[in-house]
Design a protein around this motif. Structure first.
Motif, mmCIF file in Angstrom:
data_model
loop_
_atom_site.group_PDB
_atom_site.id
_atom_site.type_symbol
_atom_site.label_atom_id
_atom_site.label_comp_id
_atom_site.label_asym_id
_atom_site.label_seq_id
_atom_site.Cartn_x
_atom_site.Cartn_y
_atom_site.Cartn_z
ATOM 1 N N ASN A 45 9.373 58.567 -73.170
ATOM 2 C CA ASN A 45 10.387 57.629 -73.642
ATOM 3 C C ASN A 45 11.759 58.180 -73.281
ATOM 4 N N VAL A 46 12.686 57.262 -73.019
ATOM 5 C CA VAL A 46 14.075 57.637 -72.745
ATOM 6 C C VAL A 46 14.955 56.926 -73.772
ATOM 7 N N TYR A 47 15.538 57.702 -74.674
ATOM 8 C CA TYR A 47 16.464 57.154 -75.667
ATOM 9 C C TYR A 47 17.874 57.275 -75.095
ATOM 10 N N VAL A 48 18.597 56.165 -75.091
ATOM 11 C CA VAL A 48 19.925 56.130 -74.482
ATOM 12 C C VAL A 48 20.942 55.730 -75.542
ATOM 13 N N CYS A 49 21.926 56.584 -75.744
ATOM 14 C CA CYS A 49 23.039 56.274 -76.648
ATOM 15 C C CYS A 49 24.292 56.130 -75.802
ATOM 16 N N THR A 50 24.950 54.980 -75.909
ATOM 17 C CA THR A 50 26.097 54.646 -75.079
ATOM 18 C C THR A 50 27.269 54.246 -75.954
ATOM 19 N N THR A 81 39.229 54.420 -72.566
ATOM 20 C CA THR A 81 39.658 55.241 -71.435
ATOM 21 C C THR A 81 38.444 55.817 -70.709
ATOM 22 N N HIS A 82 37.332 55.987 -71.436
ATOM 23 C CA HIS A 82 36.116 56.575 -70.881
ATOM 24 C C HIS A 82 34.898 55.927 -71.539
ATOM 25 N N PHE A 83 33.740 56.147 -70.948
ATOM 26 C CA PHE A 83 32.456 55.775 -71.536
ATOM 27 C C PHE A 83 31.528 56.979 -71.482
ATOM 28 N N PHE A 84 30.608 57.035 -72.448
ATOM 29 C CA PHE A 84 29.618 58.115 -72.435
ATOM 30 C C PHE A 84 28.212 57.538 -72.507
ATOM 31 N N LYS A 85 27.264 58.317 -72.012
ATOM 32 C CA LYS A 85 25.838 58.078 -72.228
ATOM 33 C C LYS A 85 25.190 59.409 -72.575
ATOM 34 N N VAL A 86 24.455 59.435 -73.664
ATOM 35 C CA VAL A 86 23.673 60.601 -74.054
ATOM 36 C C VAL A 86 22.204 60.206 -73.962
ATOM 37 N N LEU A 87 21.423 60.967 -73.195
ATOM 38 C CA LEU A 87 20.014 60.673 -72.978
ATOM 39 C C LEU A 87 19.149 61.691 -73.706
ATOM 40 N N ILE A 88 18.175 61.184 -74.454
ATOM 41 C CA ILE A 88 17.146 62.021 -75.076
ATOM 42 C C ILE A 88 15.849 61.712 -74.351
ATOM 43 N N LEU A 89 15.336 62.692 -73.610
ATOM 44 C CA LEU A 89 14.192 62.486 -72.724
ATOM 45 C C LEU A 89 12.970 63.150 -73.327
ATOM 46 N N GLU A 90 12.007 62.343 -73.764
ATOM 47 C CA GLU A 90 10.795 62.878 -74.375
ATOM 48 C C GLU A 90 9.799 63.295 -73.299
ATOM 49 N N GLN A 91 9.362 64.528 -73.354
ATOM 50 C CA GLN A 91 8.384 65.006 -72.405
ATOM 51 C C GLN A 91 7.038 64.325 -72.635
#
Length: 299
Positions: free
Chosen positions: A195-200, A230-240
């Motif tokens: 699963n790929v959890y994406v926080c934007t 001014t900016h955007f972020f993405k934080v990815l939580i990558l489940e093995q």
């Protein structure tokens, strides 16, 4: 296995913005990462997975019920949609963050974007919401935070991504090129991870001006004064796939045109940089104490 991110990510932000982000990078204290002779910052990518309730394993593909697994970055103004969970900021008329869950099942299905239209979020007070007219003639795209293409598993799930509470004013060149490529990368990672959890979310970072002082200034558009990040972020939580842990990746991009030749890796930053800038704390359900991180690093 270790993941690396280049501090050179600040080079593309331009004068002032790069200096501000550099300050954020250098102000961290350095306890959870170390710099090698090549000027690279190392991060510990794998951390223990918290206990998951059985009910979390039976939700719909990409459904919002599963994204609480690692906790929320903040608890203010939480809203749940079919395909994501969001925290809304009524002052900026945009979300503070949006979390969605991606996997192979969520990326396929019968939904079609041509049946979707951007719409007001009538669950938000009329004083605090944006409307389509705010974007008309502004020069900015209605940039998705939770991307429509991430939720083909359900027409309702895709339609929910078109609420204006899930968009922010985004430079058209960024939205249609580098940002689009980052969204595609998130989807491609579902081939390698369970699963790929994406926080934007949006950011409003300081810029050094002529008097040498730092100011947080941003444009607003439309009658409702929708804030332009001014900016955007993405934080990815990558489940093995083996379920033994997760990997973390975090990206920080300026809301401006970016040369298409600049690789996405240039925008990788330590997750703490985004936490400091946003006032958010990611993956709170995973203990990230310095001692435990050092123990993993030394293995």
């Amino acid at each position: 296995m270790r993941r690396w991110c280049r501090t050179g990510a600040t080079l593309v932000f331009g004068t002032g913005l790069g200096a501000a982000v550099s300050r954020l990078l250098s102000a961290r204290g350095g306890e959870e990462e170390e710099e090698d002779g090549a000027g690279l910052l190392s991060r510990v990518p794998v951390v223990p997975v918290p206990t998951v309730q059985a009910s979390e394993l039976t939700v719909s593909p990409g459904g919002s019920g599963a994204v609480m697994k690692y906790g929320f970055p903040s608890l203010a103004n939480i809203k749940t949609r079919e395909s994501y969970v969001t925290s809304y900021d009524p002052r900026t008329r945009t979300a503070s963050w949006v979390i969605e869950k991606l996997n192979l099942a969520s990326l396929s299905g019968p939904s079609d974007r041509k049946f979707c239209d951007f719409k007001e979020d009538d669950s938000i007070h009329v004083f605090h919401r944006s409307i389509n007219a705010d974007y008309k003639g502004s020069g900015f795209d209605r940039g998705h935070l939770a991307a429509a293409a991430n939720h083909k598993w359900s027409q309702k799930a895709m339609e929910d991504t078109f609420y204006l509470s899930n968009v922010a004013p985004q430079n058209p060149h960024l939205n249609q090129n580098t940002w689009n490529n980052l969204e595609k990368l998130c989807r491609s990672l579902t081939k390698r991870y369970l699963n790929v959890y994406v926080c934007t979310g949006p950011l409003y970072l300081p810029r050094q001006e002529a008097d040498g002082k730092l100011y947080v200034r941003y444009q607003v558009i439309g009658r409702n004064h929708v804030a332009v990040p001014t900016h955007f972020f993405k934080v990815l939580i990558l489940e093995q796939v083996d379920g033994r842990g997760v990997e973390l990746r975090s990206y920080l991009l300026p809301n401006e045109p970016i040369d298409e030749k600049v690789p996405l890796e240039r925008f990788l930053v330590p997750i703490e940089t985004i936490e400091r800038a946003s006032g958010l704390l990611f993956i709170p359900n995973i203990m990230r104490r310095t001692s435990s991180l050092q123990a993993i690093t030394n293995k």
